[in-house]
Design a protein around this motif. Sequence first.
Motif, PDB file in Angstrom:
ATOM      1  N   GLU A  68       0.835  -1.203   0.000  1.00  0.00           N
ATOM      2  CA  GLU A  68       0.000   0.000   0.000  1.00  0.00           C
ATOM      3  C   GLU A  68       0.868   1.250   0.000  1.00  0.00           C
ATOM      4  O   GLU A  68       1.699   1.430   0.877  1.00  0.00           O
ATOM      5  CB  GLU A  68      -0.909   0.022   1.227  1.00  0.00           C
ATOM      6  CG  GLU A  68      -1.968  -1.051   1.225  1.00  0.00           C
ATOM      7  CD  GLU A  68      -2.937  -0.920   2.392  1.00  0.00           C
ATOM      8  OE1 GLU A  68      -3.089   0.199   2.928  1.00  0.00           O
ATOM      9  OE2 GLU A  68      -3.534  -1.939   2.752  1.00  0.00           O
ATOM     10  N   ASN A  71      -1.217   6.732  -2.627  1.00  0.00           N
ATOM     11  CA  ASN A  71      -2.213   6.946  -3.685  1.00  0.00           C
ATOM     12  C   ASN A  71      -2.642   5.683  -4.424  1.00  0.00           C
ATOM     13  O   ASN A  71      -3.575   5.735  -5.209  1.00  0.00           O
ATOM     14  CB  ASN A  71      -1.684   7.944  -4.719  1.00  0.00           C
ATOM     15  CG  ASN A  71      -1.530   9.326  -4.138  1.00  0.00           C
ATOM     16  OD1 ASN A  71      -2.376   9.774  -3.370  1.00  0.00           O
ATOM     17  ND2 ASN A  71      -0.452  10.002  -4.474  1.00  0.00           N
ATOM     18  N   MET A  73      -2.330   0.969  -4.648  1.00  0.00           N
ATOM     19  CA  MET A  73      -1.946  -0.332  -4.095  1.00  0.00           C
ATOM     20  C   MET A  73      -1.433  -1.202  -5.232  1.00  0.00           C
ATOM     21  O   MET A  73      -1.888  -1.076  -6.364  1.00  0.00           O
ATOM     22  CB  MET A  73      -3.131  -1.004  -3.409  1.00  0.00           C
ATOM     23  CG  MET A  73      -3.535  -0.306  -2.128  1.00  0.00           C
ATOM     24  SD  MET A  73      -4.820  -1.158  -1.241  1.00  0.00           S
ATOM     25  CE  MET A  73      -6.242  -0.661  -2.168  1.00  0.00           C
ATOM     26  N   ARG A  87      -6.094   4.174  -4.934  1.00  0.00           N
ATOM     27  CA  ARG A  87      -6.814   4.088  -3.655  1.00  0.00           C
ATOM     28  C   ARG A  87      -8.041   4.987  -3.713  1.00  0.00           C
ATOM     29  O   ARG A  87      -8.017   6.059  -4.318  1.00  0.00           O
ATOM     30  CB  ARG A  87      -5.916   4.513  -2.516  1.00  0.00           C
ATOM     31  CG  ARG A  87      -4.777   3.531  -2.297  1.00  0.00           C
ATOM     32  CD  ARG A  87      -3.974   3.954  -1.119  1.00  0.00           C
ATOM     33  NE  ARG A  87      -4.808   3.820   0.063  1.00  0.00           N
ATOM     34  CZ  ARG A  87      -4.432   3.233   1.173  1.00  0.00           C
ATOM     35  NH1 ARG A  87      -3.227   2.758   1.286  1.00  0.00           N
ATOM     36  NH2 ARG A  87      -5.237   3.155   2.202  1.00  0.00           N
ATOM     37  N   HIS A  88      -9.086   4.569  -3.058  1.00  0.00           N
ATOM     38  CA  HIS A  88     -10.324   5.348  -2.990  1.00  0.00           C
ATOM     39  C   HIS A  88     -10.092   6.599  -2.147  1.00  0.00           C
ATOM     40  O   HIS A  88      -9.509   6.538  -1.074  1.00  0.00           O
ATOM     41  CB  HIS A  88     -11.438   4.518  -2.374  1.00  0.00           C
ATOM     42  CG  HIS A  88     -12.666   5.316  -2.083  1.00  0.00           C
ATOM     43  ND1 HIS A  88     -13.486   5.784  -3.082  1.00  0.00           N
ATOM     44  CD2 HIS A  88     -13.194   5.747  -0.927  1.00  0.00           C
ATOM     45  CE1 HIS A  88     -14.481   6.461  -2.532  1.00  0.00           C
ATOM     46  NE2 HIS A  88     -14.315   6.458  -1.231  1.00  0.00           N
ATOM     47  N   LYS A  89     -10.527   7.723  -2.663  1.00  0.00           N
ATOM     48  CA  LYS A  89     -10.478   8.974  -1.922  1.00  0.00           C
ATOM     49  C   LYS A  89     -11.914   9.444  -1.727  1.00  0.00           C
ATOM     50  O   LYS A  89     -12.648   9.602  -2.692  1.00  0.00           O
ATOM     51  CB  LYS A  89      -9.712  10.056  -2.697  1.00  0.00           C
ATOM     52  CG  LYS A  89      -8.270   9.718  -2.962  1.00  0.00           C
ATOM     53  CD  LYS A  89      -7.446   9.982  -1.747  1.00  0.00           C
ATOM     54  CE  LYS A  89      -5.982   9.779  -2.109  1.00  0.00           C
ATOM     55  NZ  LYS A  89      -5.115   9.764  -0.997  1.00  0.00           N
TER      56      LYS A  89
END
Length: 100
Positions: A68, A71, A73, A87-89
């Motif tokens: 990870e 921003n 993975m 990555r979900h923001k």
Amino acid sequence: MKLLTCIVFIAISCCTFADELQIPVGQQGIDGLELPSKGMTMAQVETAFGEAPKRHPARGQPPITRWEYSNFMVYFEGEHVIHSVLRHKPRAEFQTPTTN
């Protein structure tokens, strides 16, 4: 009776309308952000992107490892990248607060 049922069914189906709902696909990602490519080795990823802040141990058969970054993975099968994902923001991080 069958004729009456058919007529009622046809009349109802002719009067039925549906709205089409279109949801636009939002722009995802950060402009200019490069992700590790499929097939890169763990050593190549570490050289190009630095040490991952969080590394999960290998699980399953074949062994799948996840690294990870802030921003994105990276998923490895053995020593090679099989997939990289953003990555979900949460939406709130992208909105600027309004001032009154």
